[in-house]
Design a protein around this motif. Structure first.
Motif, PDB file in Angstrom:
ATOM      1  N   ARG A 146       0.513  -4.260   4.191  1.00  8.79           N
ATOM      2  CA  ARG A 146       0.551  -3.026   4.965  1.00  8.79           C
ATOM      3  C   ARG A 146       1.099  -1.887   4.117  1.00  8.79           C
ATOM      4  O   ARG A 146       0.555  -0.804   4.074  1.00  8.79           O
ATOM      5  N   MET A 201       1.096  -1.681   1.031  1.00 10.78           N
ATOM      6  CA  MET A 201       0.138  -1.363  -0.021  1.00 10.78           C
ATOM      7  C   MET A 201      -0.977  -0.497   0.533  1.00 10.78           C
ATOM      8  O   MET A 201      -1.364   0.500  -0.078  1.00 10.78           O
ATOM      9  N   ALA A 202      -1.485  -0.864   1.715  1.00 15.06           N
ATOM     10  CA  ALA A 202      -2.585  -0.123   2.321  1.00 15.06           C
ATOM     11  C   ALA A 202      -2.154   1.296   2.674  1.00 15.06           C
ATOM     12  O   ALA A 202      -2.927   2.238   2.554  1.00 15.06           O
ATOM     13  N   GLU A 203      -0.903   1.447   3.101  1.00 11.15           N
ATOM     14  CA  GLU A 203      -0.431   2.771   3.504  1.00 11.15           C
ATOM     15  C   GLU A 203       0.233   3.504   2.352  1.00 11.15           C
ATOM     16  O   GLU A 203       0.675   4.626   2.514  1.00 11.15           O
ATOM     17  N   ASP A 204       0.288   2.845   1.197  1.00 10.00           N
ATOM     18  CA  ASP A 204       0.993   3.401   0.044  1.00 10.00           C
ATOM     19  C   ASP A 204       2.390   3.835   0.479  1.00 10.00           C
ATOM     20  O   ASP A 204       2.853   4.923   0.141  1.00 10.00           O
ATOM     21  N   LEU A 234       6.455   0.207  -1.203  1.00  7.11           N
ATOM     22  CA  LEU A 234       5.583  -0.262  -2.273  1.00  7.11           C
ATOM     23  C   LEU A 234       6.155   0.071  -3.645  1.00  7.11           C
ATOM     24  O   LEU A 234       6.139  -0.757  -4.558  1.00  7.11           O
ATOM     25  N   ALA A 235       6.668   1.286  -3.772  1.00  2.00           N
ATOM     26  CA  ALA A 235       7.213   1.735  -5.044  1.00  2.00           C
ATOM     27  C   ALA A 235       8.339   0.819  -5.509  1.00  2.00           C
ATOM     28  O   ALA A 235       8.405   0.431  -6.675  1.00  2.00           O
ATOM     29  N   TYR A 239       6.881  -2.615  -6.426  1.00  2.00           N
ATOM     30  CA  TYR A 239       6.099  -2.508  -7.652  1.00  2.00           C
ATOM     31  C   TYR A 239       7.005  -2.420  -8.875  1.00  2.00           C
ATOM     32  O   TYR A 239       6.874  -3.187  -9.821  1.00  2.00           O
ATOM     33  N   ILE A 258      -6.591  -9.973   2.467  1.00  2.00           N
ATOM     34  CA  ILE A 258      -6.870  -8.722   3.177  1.00  2.00           C
ATOM     35  C   ILE A 258      -8.131  -8.850   4.011  1.00  2.00           C
ATOM     36  O   ILE A 258      -8.176  -8.432   5.159  1.00  2.00           O
ATOM     37  N   ARG A 292      -9.329   1.017   6.118  1.00  2.00           N
ATOM     38  CA  ARG A 292      -8.300   1.044   7.161  1.00  2.00           C
ATOM     39  C   ARG A 292      -8.659   0.111   8.303  1.00  2.00           C
ATOM     40  O   ARG A 292      -7.840  -0.669   8.777  1.00  2.00           O
ATOM     41  N   PRO A 314      -3.319   2.653  -5.829  1.00  2.00           N
ATOM     42  CA  PRO A 314      -2.017   3.194  -6.236  1.00  2.00           C
ATOM     43  C   PRO A 314      -1.339   2.318  -7.291  1.00  2.00           C
ATOM     44  O   PRO A 314      -0.786   2.827  -8.272  1.00  2.00           O
ATOM     45  N   ARG A 357      -0.901   3.173 -11.405  1.00  2.00           N
ATOM     46  CA  ARG A 357       0.446   3.230 -11.970  1.00  2.00           C
ATOM     47  C   ARG A 357       0.524   2.356 -13.220  1.00  2.00           C
ATOM     48  O   ARG A 357       1.023   2.768 -14.256  1.00  2.00           O
TER      49      ARG A 357
END
Lengths: 211, 211
Positions: free
Chosen positions: A116, A118-121, A125-126, A129, A173, B116, B176, B180
């Motif tokens: 989720r 990842m999908a919504e960035d 996620l940061a 990552y 996914i 989505r 994303p 990166r």
DNA sequence: CTAATTCAATCAAACGATTGATTGAATTTC
DNA sequence: GAAATTCAATCAATCGTTTGATTGAATTAG
């Protein structure tokens, strides 16, 4: 607001509720009342422990990072080894990834939340990552380079590593679509193994051609 | 509520707004007021034209299906052909898919909405899957079988087809993260070609090993 | 042809419900 | 008893939806 030291019951319950609901319904679609209800506590506890809904989201990301490193191990520099051994290592890692993504009921919420985010960035996620994914991908590149004899930092190998992981992640996914087309009610042990075998065959074919 | 015949300005504007906002922010996070504002109309228009927010979502899915079949062509039975030709056909399809997913600015909203819907397992997914995806996957399996000489309906080939598509789709979902790690500001023409080349090499390697 | 009527479409305004957040008192913990 | 924690109650803001009025273009009636 506490930091992370005390695994208080309410605190842990809220994070568990967050992992499940954020992953299942998405961040925006999850209300603080639904979170509190699932955690068996009051809505005010969210603000008390995490400062707010966003704070709980980040706490969930930190929890994911904590558990994922506990399972996958802290990212380490793989020792130099012969190509065949490196290939076997990659095969093991790939199969473990597929098993983690498609089975592991206790990991379902973790995986759901992560995908989720990842999908919504999302902001979580940061963190994941930078703290885990980045180093794990580099580790993967080194192993691939040991098999093919290429440069682990080359664009080609970095893309190759993504394409290998991507196959596994897609099967998670795209689970609704895959299950419909394969006429599977869901992912079970046999289905998980079929996927792993397929991706393992792909891995060997790709790396053999790359040599 | 109308059906779909009249491409009224307001109606089309609302669908365009839905494709963009639903895909960009998610369904739950998109308010009817934001939709109306982007479409340059009144919130009541949503209920008038589509019966409500959910109705607009389905109308967007229908629009995606309409445009995607216009581009990818109606799913057809591929004619029997020699292995090399079938492989070339697959390569062309794969490159087209990568190009569609990673570039095609006019298709960005379409792709975003579709992914989505896939991530949320939304109601639009069922429509697109049944009307397009299912047949396209079957078409893919037939082509693969022409190359490898296997049974197009076997579980092995069906999974193989998913793993090939999944690679491409992952590069869009994980954009994303990929950007990166690759130190790319975004997907441009060169980046899109690098991905396509990588996946094309994977395709050839996998199918060669499968023969 | 003109006037009366109907119609799809859009609008501002408001509806009740729900959102995330906050408060101060009550409770638990040590 | 002091600090930490949880509680019911409430806040302003926003949610999706509905309402009644208004528009201008068709349609009908005389």
């Amino acid at each position: 607001m506490l930091d992370d030291s005390s695994p208080s019951g309410t605190r842990a319950d809220l994070i568990a509720a967050g992992l499940h609901l954020f992953g299942h319904d998405g961040f925006a679609a999850t209300s603080t009342r639904a979170l509190a209800a699932r955690a068996g506590t009051n809505v005010a506890s969210i603000a008390y422990h995490f400062g707010g809904k966003d704070g709980l989201r980040m706490a969930c990301a930190e929890e994911v990072l904590r558990r994922i490193t506990a399972v996958a191990g802290a990212p380490a520099e793989p020792p130099q080894m012969p190509p065949d051994e490196a290939l076997g290592w990659l095969d093991t890692m790939l199969r473990a990834l597929v098993g983690f993504l498609t089975q592991a009921p206790q990991a379902a919420d973790i995986v759901g939340f992560m995908l989720r985010e990842m999908a919504e960035d999302g902001p979580g996620l940061a963190l994941i990552y930078e703290s885990f994914f980045r180093h794990k991908h580099r580790e993967l590149c080194r192993l691939i380079a040991m098999v093919t004899g290429g440069d682990p930092d080359s664009q080609s190998i970095r893309l190759l590593a993504f394409s290998l992981m991507g196959q596994a992640i897609y099967f998670r996914i795209g689970q609704p679509i895959v299950c419909r087309r394969m006429e599977w009610p869901q992912y079970g042990e046999a289905e998980s193994r079929a996927i792993a075998d397929r991706l393992s065959a792909n891995l060997h074919a790709i790396l053999r051609a790359e040599k």
